[in-house]
Design an enzyme around this catalytic site. Structure first.
Site, short mmCIF file in Angstrom:
data_model
loop_
_atom_site.label_atom_id
_atom_site.label_comp_id
_atom_site.label_asym_id
_atom_site.label_seq_id
_atom_site.Cartn_x
_atom_site.Cartn_y
_atom_site.Cartn_z
N ASN A 191 3.96 -1.15 3.67
CA ASN A 191 3.59 -2.47 3.14
C ASN A 191 4.61 -3.47 3.67
O ASN A 191 5.73 -3.53 3.18
CB ASN A 191 3.61 -2.41 1.60
CG ASN A 191 3.42 -3.77 0.96
OD1 ASN A 191 3.02 -4.74 1.61
ND2 ASN A 191 3.73 -3.87 -0.33
N LYS B 112 4.59 -6.64 3.37
CA LYS B 112 4.71 -7.86 2.55
C LYS B 112 4.67 -9.08 3.50
O LYS B 112 3.99 -9.02 4.52
CB LYS B 112 5.97 -7.81 1.70
CG LYS B 112 6.09 -6.47 0.97
CD LYS B 112 7.17 -6.42 -0.05
CE LYS B 112 7.15 -5.05 -0.70
NZ LYS B 112 8.09 -4.92 -1.79
N HIS C 115 -0.32 -5.14 -6.56
CA HIS C 115 1.11 -4.91 -6.35
C HIS C 115 1.90 -5.68 -7.41
O HIS C 115 1.49 -6.78 -7.81
CB HIS C 115 1.50 -5.36 -4.94
CG HIS C 115 2.89 -4.95 -4.57
ND1 HIS C 115 3.99 -5.65 -5.00
CD2 HIS C 115 3.35 -3.90 -3.85
CE1 HIS C 115 5.08 -5.03 -4.55
NE2 HIS C 115 4.72 -3.97 -3.85
N GLU D 171 4.40 -7.49 -7.24
CA GLU D 171 4.74 -8.86 -6.83
C GLU D 171 3.56 -9.80 -7.07
O GLU D 171 3.74 -10.96 -7.43
CB GLU D 171 5.18 -8.88 -5.36
CG GLU D 171 6.58 -8.30 -5.20
CD GLU D 171 6.83 -7.60 -3.87
OE1 GLU D 171 6.09 -7.84 -2.90
OE2 GLU D 171 7.78 -6.79 -3.82
N GLU E 282 4.41 2.61 -8.61
CA GLU E 282 5.60 1.91 -8.13
C GLU E 282 6.37 1.33 -9.31
O GLU E 282 6.05 0.22 -9.79
CB GLU E 282 5.20 0.77 -7.19
CG GLU E 282 4.43 1.20 -5.98
CD GLU E 282 4.55 0.16 -4.87
OE1 GLU E 282 5.09 0.49 -3.82
OE2 GLU E 282 4.13 -0.98 -5.08
N GLY F 207 12.39 -2.49 -3.81
CA GLY F 207 13.32 -3.35 -3.07
C GLY F 207 14.74 -3.35 -3.63
O GLY F 207 15.56 -4.18 -3.27
N SER G 40 11.62 1.89 -2.95
CA SER G 40 12.82 2.31 -2.21
C SER G 40 12.70 3.70 -1.60
O SER G 40 13.68 4.44 -1.52
CB SER G 40 14.07 2.21 -3.10
OG SER G 40 14.26 0.86 -3.51
N GLY H 239 10.49 -1.91 2.51
CA GLY H 239 11.62 -2.15 3.43
C GLY H 239 11.68 -1.20 4.61
O GLY H 239 11.80 -1.62 5.77
#
Ligand code: PGA
Length: 252
Positions: A9, A11, A92, A94, A164, A170, A210, A232
């Site tokens: 992902n 983002k 998600h 976010e 998640e 993150g 992570s 990431g």
């Protein structure tokens, strides 16, 4: 046996150069046939990545729940399908926190996506506060049940769930393999309730938060963890490929 899905992902990260690097790196990779690799770039790059991809899948990160209309700036599932992509990440954390997406809205997006024949990746996860106050199961249960509330049994062929924990996204703080396995098993038990044992046993459940080349192996070795949703580390082609190879080796 369930396949493993390793999904990146991006983002709101990456550019045209990364589209090239990631496809060069993944196109030549020898990955076990039971491991599917997926890259979800920003939507403006979907067509370009679909054209460049050979042997891996491409997905979007969001969709609008309506098929068309006066929704400036939004994209429908039909439009995403026309890019040639095959997955869409939905709900998600976010999007839930920054764009105020409710479970109900997420549920309609999931339905819009599966109705187009694309696969929805429904993300669920608790905040640290929810976990510490003993509300983990309540939160996950509501997110899962409302997320799948519009689905027919046949639609589950086009569903993946991603667990998640918000506190692990993150932050470099991964859930321990045992913590993750416990929630994955709980999610599978919820699916038994709403869709039956057969659907539940076939459902792919990803861990996200992570995940990286150092912790992927122990997480992916858990019985109910069928892959990863990786933020990431998916922006680093070498590391992402390493994770795909770890998943591949676990299938041998
Ligand atoms: P992370 O992100 O791997 O950077 O923690 C995962 C995600 O948000 O999907």
């Amino acid at each position: 046996m369930r396949k493993t899905l390793i999904a990146g992902n991006w983002k709101m990260n990456g550019d045209r150069a990364l589209i090239n690097t990631i496809s060069n790196s993944l196109n030549n990779a020898e990955i076990h046939a039971q491991v599917e690799v997926l890259v979800c770039p920003p939507s403006v790059y979907l067509s370009e990545l679909v054209d460049a991809a050979n042997g891996f899948n491409v997905g979007a990160q969001n969709v609008h729940q309506n098929q068309s209309g006066a929704f400036t700036g939004e994209l429908s599932a039909g439009m995403l399908k026309e890019t040639g992509c095959s997955y869409v990440i939905l709900g998600h954390s976010e999007r839930r926190s920054m764009f105020i997406e409710s479970d109900e809205v997420v549920g309609s997006k999931v339905k819009a996506v599966v109705d187009e024949g694309l696969t929805a990746i429904l993300c669920v996860g608790e905040t640290l506060e929810e976990r510490e106050s003993g509300n983990l199961e309540k939160v996950i249960s509501k997110q899962v049940k409302e997320g799948v509330s519009n689905l027919t049994l046949a639609n589950y062929e086009h569903l993946v769930i991603a667990y998640e924990p918000v506190w692990a996204i993150g932050t470099g703080k991964t859930a321990s393999p045992e913590q993750a396995q416990e929630v994955h098993a709980f999610i599978r038990s919820l699916l038994v309730e709403v869709a039956g044992a057969d659907v539940a046993s076939r459902l792919v459940i990803l861990y996200g938060g992570s995940m990286n080349a150092n912790n992927a192996e122990t997480l992916l070795a858990q019985v109910d963890i069928d892959g990863g949703l990786i933020g990431g580390a998916s922006l680093k082609p070498d590391e992402f490929l390493t994770i795909c190879r770890i998943a591949s080796d676990l299938k041998l």
